[in-house]
Write an enzyme that holds these catalytic residues in place. Structure first.
Site, PDB file in Angstrom:
ATOM      1  N   GLY A  12       0.816  -1.214   0.000  1.00 42.52           N
ATOM      2  CA  GLY A  12       0.000   0.000   0.000  1.00 42.52           C
ATOM      3  C   GLY A  12       0.850   1.265   0.000  1.00 42.52           C
ATOM      4  O   GLY A  12       2.088   1.217  -0.127  1.00 42.52           O
ATOM      5  N   PHE A  82       0.284  -2.568   8.684  1.00 39.66           N
ATOM      6  CA  PHE A  82      -0.446  -1.537   7.938  1.00 39.66           C
ATOM      7  C   PHE A  82      -1.755  -2.054   7.365  1.00 39.66           C
ATOM      8  O   PHE A  82      -2.605  -1.252   6.982  1.00 39.66           O
ATOM      9  CB  PHE A  82       0.381  -1.065   6.726  1.00 39.66           C
ATOM     10  CG  PHE A  82       1.591  -0.265   7.054  1.00 39.66           C
ATOM     11  CD1 PHE A  82       1.479   1.037   7.511  1.00 39.66           C
ATOM     12  CD2 PHE A  82       2.859  -0.794   6.905  1.00 39.66           C
ATOM     13  CE1 PHE A  82       2.600   1.794   7.807  1.00 39.66           C
ATOM     14  CE2 PHE A  82       3.984  -0.050   7.188  1.00 39.66           C
ATOM     15  CZ  PHE A  82       3.858   1.236   7.644  1.00 39.66           C
ATOM     16  N   TYR A 150     -14.109   4.041  11.685  1.00 41.01           N
ATOM     17  CA  TYR A 150     -12.681   3.862  11.385  1.00 41.01           C
ATOM     18  C   TYR A 150     -11.824   4.237  12.602  1.00 41.01           C
ATOM     19  O   TYR A 150     -10.942   3.479  13.018  1.00 41.01           O
ATOM     20  CB  TYR A 150     -12.295   4.732  10.183  1.00 41.01           C
ATOM     21  CG  TYR A 150     -10.809   4.832   9.955  1.00 41.01           C
ATOM     22  CD1 TYR A 150     -10.097   3.759   9.438  1.00 41.01           C
ATOM     23  CD2 TYR A 150     -10.107   5.996  10.282  1.00 41.01           C
ATOM     24  CE1 TYR A 150      -8.720   3.840   9.251  1.00 41.01           C
ATOM     25  CE2 TYR A 150      -8.744   6.090  10.097  1.00 41.01           C
ATOM     26  CZ  TYR A 150      -8.061   5.007   9.583  1.00 41.01           C
ATOM     27  OH  TYR A 150      -6.695   5.092   9.400  1.00 41.01           O
ATOM     28  N   GLY A 295     -19.091  16.285  10.048  1.00 43.74           N
ATOM     29  CA  GLY A 295     -18.071  15.544  10.783  1.00 43.74           C
ATOM     30  C   GLY A 295     -16.656  16.086  10.639  1.00 43.74           C
ATOM     31  O   GLY A 295     -15.753  15.656  11.350  1.00 43.74           O
TER      32      GLY A 295
HETATM   33  N1  LIG Z   1      -3.206   7.265   4.520  1.00 45.82           N
HETATM   34  C1  LIG Z   1      -3.658   7.881   5.610  1.00 45.82           C
HETATM   35  O1  LIG Z   1      -4.112   9.031   5.550  1.00 45.82           O
HETATM   36  C2  LIG Z   1      -3.573   7.201   6.966  1.00 45.82           C
HETATM   37  C3  LIG Z   1      -3.650   7.976   8.130  1.00 45.82           C
HETATM   38  C4  LIG Z   1      -3.599   7.333   9.377  1.00 45.82           C
HETATM   39  C5  LIG Z   1      -3.465   5.956   9.436  1.00 45.82           C
HETATM   40  N2  LIG Z   1      -3.412   5.230   8.301  1.00 45.82           N
HETATM   41  C6  LIG Z   1      -3.309   3.778   8.402  1.00 45.82           C
HETATM   42  O2  LIG Z   1      -2.099   3.324   7.831  1.00 45.82           O
HETATM   43  C7  LIG Z   1      -2.296   2.049   7.221  1.00 45.82           C
HETATM   44  C8  LIG Z   1      -1.804   2.123   5.787  1.00 45.82           C
HETATM   45  O3  LIG Z   1      -2.508   3.158   5.105  1.00 45.82           O
HETATM   46  P1  LIG Z   1      -2.280   3.438   3.560  1.00 45.82           P
HETATM   47  O4  LIG Z   1      -2.648   4.847   3.325  1.00 45.82           O
HETATM   48  O5  LIG Z   1      -0.958   2.940   3.140  1.00 45.82           O
HETATM   49  O6  LIG Z   1      -3.442   2.504   2.967  1.00 45.82           O
HETATM   50  P2  LIG Z   1      -3.436   1.544   1.699  1.00 45.82           P
HETATM   51  O7  LIG Z   1      -4.843   1.145   1.455  1.00 45.82           O
HETATM   52  O8  LIG Z   1      -2.664   2.147   0.587  1.00 45.82           O
HETATM   53  O9  LIG Z   1      -2.614   0.288   2.249  1.00 45.82           O
HETATM   54  C9  LIG Z   1      -3.213  -0.745   2.987  1.00 45.82           C
HETATM   55  C10 LIG Z   1      -2.723  -2.064   2.401  1.00 45.82           C
HETATM   56  O10 LIG Z   1      -3.299  -3.135   3.168  1.00 45.82           O
HETATM   57  C11 LIG Z   1      -3.783  -4.131   2.271  1.00 45.82           C
HETATM   58  N3  LIG Z   1      -4.847  -4.825   3.000  1.00 45.82           N
HETATM   59  C12 LIG Z   1      -6.047  -4.338   3.409  1.00 45.82           C
HETATM   60  N4  LIG Z   1      -6.720  -5.286   4.084  1.00 45.82           N
HETATM   61  C13 LIG Z   1      -5.940  -6.391   4.101  1.00 45.82           C
HETATM   62  C14 LIG Z   1      -6.082  -7.692   4.655  1.00 45.82           C
HETATM   63  N5  LIG Z   1      -7.188  -8.060   5.296  1.00 45.82           N
HETATM   64  N6  LIG Z   1      -5.068  -8.587   4.508  1.00 45.82           N
HETATM   65  C15 LIG Z   1      -3.935  -8.232   3.835  1.00 45.82           C
HETATM   66  N7  LIG Z   1      -3.742  -7.006   3.285  1.00 45.82           N
HETATM   67  C16 LIG Z   1      -4.737  -6.100   3.426  1.00 45.82           C
HETATM   68  C17 LIG Z   1      -4.236  -3.377   1.023  1.00 45.82           C
HETATM   69  O11 LIG Z   1      -4.215  -4.178  -0.125  1.00 45.82           O
HETATM   70  C18 LIG Z   1      -3.182  -2.268   0.954  1.00 45.82           C
HETATM   71  O12 LIG Z   1      -2.059  -2.652   0.187  1.00 45.82           O
HETATM   72  C19 LIG Z   1      -3.773   1.720   7.352  1.00 45.82           C
HETATM   73  O13 LIG Z   1      -3.942   0.858   8.448  1.00 45.82           O
HETATM   74  C20 LIG Z   1      -4.399   3.057   7.621  1.00 45.82           C
HETATM   75  O14 LIG Z   1      -5.573   2.945   8.377  1.00 45.82           O
HETATM   76  C21 LIG Z   1      -3.440   5.822   7.055  1.00 45.82           C
END
Ligand SMILES: NC(=O)c1ccc[n+]([C@@H]2O[C@H](COP(=O)([O-])OP(=O)(O)OC[C@H]3O[C@@H](n4cnc5c(N)ncnc54)[C@H](O)[C@@H]3O)[C@@H](O)[C@H]2O)c1
Length: 336
Positions: A12, A82, A150, A295
């Site tokens: 991701g 992640f 979330y 929100g």
């Molecule tokens: N991007 C943001 O603004 C942000 C802010 C705060 C926290 N986060 C957290 O950081 C983490 C990564 O965020 P991101 O922006 O890289 O998101 P993203 O969607 O790009 O990456 C998440 C990855 O997890 C994989 N995934 C999802 N569910 C899965 C599962 N059940 N099994 C295996 N793989 C799975 C997806 O294919 C993806 O590659 C997330 O947990 C998100 O909640 C993101």
């Protein structure tokens, strides 16, 4: 530094940047991802970037048997987690899916870690666990009042980690509360690549800049902020990724659990971001002001002091760096 790390969700946006930082820091990394929100060619591009093959397991964190096989095969020292769904609005529409993937997935992972005797984990949390600000910048001991499914998911996962450690002090955790990740790797090989209409501001502006979307919608210009638009604490994704290396180091070298903000301590408005993106792409970008979105908070940013003291973490890249690297990434992607 060395150690073997399982990186869930490593294909991701934030995970792929963290992969590069971990490899550069000397870690042996295995990515586990189900590609529900990532493209497979990210892996090829990570191989180009690091000059080495990527160890990849295509699996779901909800699949306990697959996790047992991965842990048995590798002997990890720690997990950086992640994998999860991340869209606040979608979590309101599909709360059960979000609790299942984000909370049940995390319990499944923690139980597999326990069976495998691996009890160090760095967890992706979020500033949205704080809710309505009582003080700004948010310190880590600010009350937590999640306002979406979330954010509630993330707080439940944080509490799971605290409970696991209370019951068995062999667990240690780094809970990283991210503010607003933005930007891309300067190689322009990896970046944020959302399908459809983006939820976050920078990828939205990027699609206006490429012509994929006609104009930016600014949700409200009557907030109590200098230009009336909402303010957030944007942090370059490469800085954020480096924070994970520093968190892991604290866990592995000193066994010290921690909860820290990964933030810059600086708020920027929607219009600041739009102007910075215009500088990066060299065009004037159309926008219209529409009503406030239910929100949305007016403004928030994080206190970076604890991350500095505990992790030695400090963000080094500014809004112009975020916009320039984002623009380089989306331009390259559009040109194949
Ligand atoms: N991007 C943001 O603004 C942000 C802010 C705060 C926290 N986060 C957290 O950081 C983490 C990564 O965020 P991101 O922006 O890289 O998101 P993203 O969607 O790009 O990456 C998440 C990855 O997890 C994989 N995934 C999802 N569910 C899965 C599962 N059940 N099994 C295996 N793989 C799975 C997806 O294919 C993806 O590659 C997330 O947990 C998100 O909640 C993101």
């Amino acid at each position: 530094m060395s150690g073997k790390v399982l990186l869930t969700g490593g294909a991701g946006y934030i995970g792929s940047h963290t992969y590069v930082e971990l490899v550069e820091a000397g870690f042996g990394v295995t990515i586990l991802d189900n590609f529900s929100n990532a493209r497979r060619d990210v892996i090829d591009r990570l191989e180009v970037l690091t000059g080495a093959p990527v160890r990849l397991v295509e699996a779901d964190v909800l699949d306990a048997d697959a996790l047992d096989r991965v842990f048995a095969a590798h002997g990890f020292d720690a997990v950086v987690h992640f994998a999860g769904f991340k869209a606040v609005g979608e979590s309101v529409e599909r709360p059960l899916d979000y609790f299942h993937n984000n909370c049940s997935g995390f319990v499944t992972l923690l139980r597999a870690m326990d069976r495998a005797d691996v009890r160090r984990v760095v967890f992706s949390s979020t500033a949205t666990v704080y809710g309505q600000p009582e003080t700004l910048p948010y310190p880590e001991d600010h009350p937590t009042r999640p306002e979406s499914p979330y954010a509630a998911n993330k707080l439940i996962c944080e509490n799971l980690l605290k409970e696991a450690r209370a019951a068995d002090d062999r667990w240690s955790y780094g809970i990283l509360r991210y503010f607003n990740p933005a930007g891309a790797h300067p190689s322009a090989l990896i970046g944020e690549d959302p399908n459809g209409i983006p939820n976050n501001l920078m990828p939205y502006i990027a699609k206006v800049a490429t012509g994929e979307l006609p104009r930016l919608q600014v949700f409200g210009d009557d907030y109590d902020t200098p230009d009336g638009t909402g303010m957030r604490d944007y942090i370059h994704v490469q800085d954020l990724a480096r924070g994970h290396v520093q968190s892991l180091k604290l866990l592995i070298d000193q066994d010290q659990s921690h909860i820290v903000n990964l933030s810059t301590g600086q708020g920027y408005s929607v219009l600041d971001m739009l102007r910075a993106y215009e500088r990066a792409c060299g065009k004037t970008l159309p926008y219209e002001v529409v009503g406030r979105r239910a929100g949305d908070l007016a403004a928030f940013w994080g206190d970076p002091a604890r991350a500095r003291e505990l992790l030695g973490f400090q963000a080094t890249r500014d809004l112009d760096d975020m916009c320039a690297t984002s623009w380089a990434w989306v331009s390259r992607r559009r040109n194949g």
